[in-house]
Design an enzyme around this catalytic site. Sequence first.
Site, PDB file in Angstrom:
ATOM      1  N   TYR A   1       3.401  -4.648  15.717  1.00 27.40           N
ATOM      2  CA  TYR A   1       1.953  -4.780  15.885  1.00 27.40           C
ATOM      3  C   TYR A   1       1.482  -4.904  17.334  1.00 27.40           C
ATOM      4  O   TYR A   1       0.355  -5.326  17.566  1.00 27.40           O
ATOM      5  CB  TYR A   1       1.449  -5.991  15.092  1.00 27.40           C
ATOM      6  CG  TYR A   1       1.754  -5.923  13.620  1.00 27.40           C
ATOM      7  CD1 TYR A   1       1.453  -4.790  12.874  1.00 27.40           C
ATOM      8  CD2 TYR A   1       2.368  -6.982  12.974  1.00 27.40           C
ATOM      9  CE1 TYR A   1       1.750  -4.725  11.516  1.00 27.40           C
ATOM     10  CE2 TYR A   1       2.662  -6.928  11.617  1.00 27.40           C
ATOM     11  CZ  TYR A   1       2.347  -5.794  10.893  1.00 27.40           C
ATOM     12  OH  TYR A   1       2.632  -5.727   9.561  1.00 27.40           O
TER      13      TYR A   1
ATOM     14  N   SER B   1       4.723 -12.391   7.985  1.00 26.73           N
ATOM     15  CA  SER B   1       4.523 -11.134   7.278  1.00 26.73           C
ATOM     16  C   SER B   1       5.668 -10.169   7.623  1.00 26.73           C
ATOM     17  O   SER B   1       6.836 -10.524   7.474  1.00 26.73           O
ATOM     18  CB  SER B   1       3.145 -10.557   7.600  1.00 26.73           C
ATOM     19  OG  SER B   1       2.765  -9.568   6.672  1.00 26.73           O
ATOM     20  N   TYR B   2       5.368  -8.960   8.100  1.00 30.74           N
ATOM     21  CA  TYR B   2       6.445  -8.044   8.484  1.00 30.74           C
ATOM     22  C   TYR B   2       7.337  -8.687   9.545  1.00 30.74           C
ATOM     23  O   TYR B   2       8.552  -8.486   9.554  1.00 30.74           O
ATOM     24  CB  TYR B   2       5.855  -6.742   9.012  1.00 30.74           C
ATOM     25  CG  TYR B   2       6.874  -5.643   9.248  1.00 30.74           C
ATOM     26  CD1 TYR B   2       7.045  -4.620   8.317  1.00 30.74           C
ATOM     27  CD2 TYR B   2       7.668  -5.619  10.392  1.00 30.74           C
ATOM     28  CE1 TYR B   2       7.987  -3.608   8.523  1.00 30.74           C
ATOM     29  CE2 TYR B   2       8.604  -4.626  10.605  1.00 30.74           C
ATOM     30  CZ  TYR B   2       8.763  -3.619   9.666  1.00 30.74           C
ATOM     31  OH  TYR B   2       9.700  -2.631   9.871  1.00 30.74           O
TER      32      TYR B   2
ATOM     33  N   TRP C   1      -2.265  -1.495   4.463  1.00 32.53           N
ATOM     34  CA  TRP C   1      -1.284  -1.720   5.522  1.00 32.53           C
ATOM     35  C   TRP C   1      -0.914  -0.413   6.201  1.00 32.53           C
ATOM     36  O   TRP C   1      -0.814  -0.345   7.436  1.00 32.53           O
ATOM     37  CB  TRP C   1      -0.040  -2.392   4.945  1.00 32.53           C
ATOM     38  CG  TRP C   1       0.943  -2.823   5.992  1.00 32.53           C
ATOM     39  CD1 TRP C   1       0.863  -3.916   6.802  1.00 32.53           C
ATOM     40  CD2 TRP C   1       2.167  -2.155   6.335  1.00 32.53           C
ATOM     41  NE1 TRP C   1       1.950  -3.978   7.634  1.00 32.53           N
ATOM     42  CE2 TRP C   1       2.768  -2.906   7.371  1.00 32.53           C
ATOM     43  CE3 TRP C   1       2.792  -1.001   5.872  1.00 32.53           C
ATOM     44  CZ2 TRP C   1       3.982  -2.546   7.948  1.00 32.53           C
ATOM     45  CZ3 TRP C   1       4.009  -0.630   6.452  1.00 32.53           C
ATOM     46  CH2 TRP C   1       4.588  -1.408   7.472  1.00 32.53           C
TER      47      TRP C   1
ATOM     48  N   ASP D   1      -1.414 -16.634  -0.892  1.00 29.08           N
ATOM     49  CA  ASP D   1      -0.782 -15.546  -0.142  1.00 29.08           C
ATOM     50  C   ASP D   1      -0.223 -14.524  -1.113  1.00 29.08           C
ATOM     51  O   ASP D   1       0.239 -14.863  -2.209  1.00 29.08           O
ATOM     52  CB  ASP D   1       0.338 -16.108   0.734  1.00 29.08           C
ATOM     53  CG  ASP D   1       1.115 -15.018   1.457  1.00 29.08           C
ATOM     54  OD1 ASP D   1       0.473 -14.048   1.913  1.00 29.08           O
ATOM     55  OD2 ASP D   1       2.352 -15.126   1.547  1.00 29.08           O
TER      56      ASP D   1
ATOM     57  N   HIS E   1      -3.073 -14.990   3.070  1.00 37.65           N
ATOM     58  CA  HIS E   1      -2.181 -14.305   4.004  1.00 37.65           C
ATOM     59  C   HIS E   1      -2.859 -14.234   5.371  1.00 37.65           C
ATOM     60  O   HIS E   1      -3.559 -13.274   5.683  1.00 37.65           O
ATOM     61  CB  HIS E   1      -1.869 -12.899   3.503  1.00 37.65           C
ATOM     62  CG  HIS E   1      -0.706 -12.249   4.187  1.00 37.65           C
ATOM     63  ND1 HIS E   1       0.593 -12.614   3.947  1.00 37.65           N
ATOM     64  CD2 HIS E   1      -0.642 -11.260   5.115  1.00 37.65           C
ATOM     65  CE1 HIS E   1       1.409 -11.873   4.680  1.00 37.65           C
ATOM     66  NE2 HIS E   1       0.682 -11.047   5.407  1.00 37.65           N
TER      67      HIS E   1
END
Length: 512
Positions: A44, A112-113, A159, A253, A283
């Site tokens: 990101y 997250s990722y 996403w 979440d 989330h």
Amino acid sequence: MGRRSVIVERDVEMQTRDGVTLRADVYRPQSAQPLPVLLQRTPYDKRFSALSFALMAADRGYAVVIQDTRGRLASEGEYYPLLHEKADGYDAVEWAAAQPWADGQVGMFGGSYVGYTQLAAASERPPSLKAIAPTMTFCDPYDMAYTGGAYSLGLSVSWALGSDALLRAMVLPEGPEKAARLEQVIDLMDGMASGDTFRRLPVADMPLIGRSHPPSFFADGLAHPTRDAHWRQVACAYESLDLPILHVGGWYDIFAAVTLSDYAGLRRAGNQRQRVLMGPWLHGPFEGLVGDVDFGVRASAAAVLPDEVQFRWFDHWLKGAENGAMDGPPIQLFVMGENRWRTEEEWPLARAQATTFYLHSGGSANTAAGDGALSMQPPSEEPVDSFVYDPRNPVPTRGGGLCCWRAALNAGAFDQRDVEARPDVLVYTTPALEQPVEVTGPVELCLWAATTAPDTDFTAKLVDVGPCGYARNVQDSIVRARFRQGGPQADFIRPNEPTEYVIQIGPTSNVF
């Protein structure tokens, strides 16, 4: 003690085992002593990821490495989500540990990722990785892409558009092609809120992210609806994750269920060096306001201090601080309704009593104004409830565990009364409770149903109805009929034949 001066190094290069150059930004205090390292690997943009945390960590005596993952922004190679995170993660850990300013001990952080990149690296057991702190994430990416055999379309489309298609457009050279591509991405993202984007068929041909734009992680995910080799290659085996792990999750979440099932699975595999912090959060931010419901200051970052929780964890495992990070029960969870924190020894709770409630009606459970009832009394001979499902006008999702575009997928706790007014929604409600009832643990629905179609989806939602009638969603989930058995093969149903479905609604801690 005064603030430390921080050295910032941009685009520091490392080579992966297959010769790909990855680049990182490094934040470290001026120090003659080698330092423990906190590593984050992100798709990101390292320039903006966890910058404030990096500066705080440097001030506390850590060297912080934030690296763009393969094929993203400053890093070279071809980007394909998940695929290279195990090997690249191992290489990044050992590279960071070997730097002249490092003391050889590495921790990883992020959500997250970026939580998955920790677990992926850790599953390869790099010797220098001493502890991780994954937030709101998953060990098995299949659990990200599918729930109850149904593709997580909202998460996957939002996403892929927001983190892949948009970023690919932004890095194009300035000119007409870039401008046109950005307009196309923005139209598709705006179309999520109107529903136009989600109504495009076939789904696998979604513009910019579908199979006409290879490599398409989105289309490949659609093509693998069961837990096959496509997913197994990127899953993180519990047996390989034997290092200290601090899990952070939220009841609202999208990964609430897997946060706790991963913890429990790792514990069964022998990992006793784990801690869980489970708040009412969605989330994203650690806030007491979750959707439309305020769970109070106790649930907010101002009270929880999540950064301090992580620093305490890393101080213990990377610096040897005797700070109590492993003292007491391993689970800290937020009990909604009471809106207070509580510690527990295990998940699911050993003292919890599995309690069965039964669905009842006189054949008209449609809408909240119908005759659907919920009680502990087993049913006798009762008429069936029925509804007409129209895919052109599906029941809308109102809150819950959603990701990743708020305008279209607004997560959290919301009033469900508008949804419950629809005739294609069956509602079963207890009488007003005479005393509080706590539900802490996994919730499931055993449903017998028949449909005229060879395949369909059934959804279930647990709702807390307040004295004023406000109907707050607590948890919800779905099952796709042909994957109701959870096996590797589709098993289509026989039309009009009663069939059993077990919907894993999800975990919660709520006082009704």
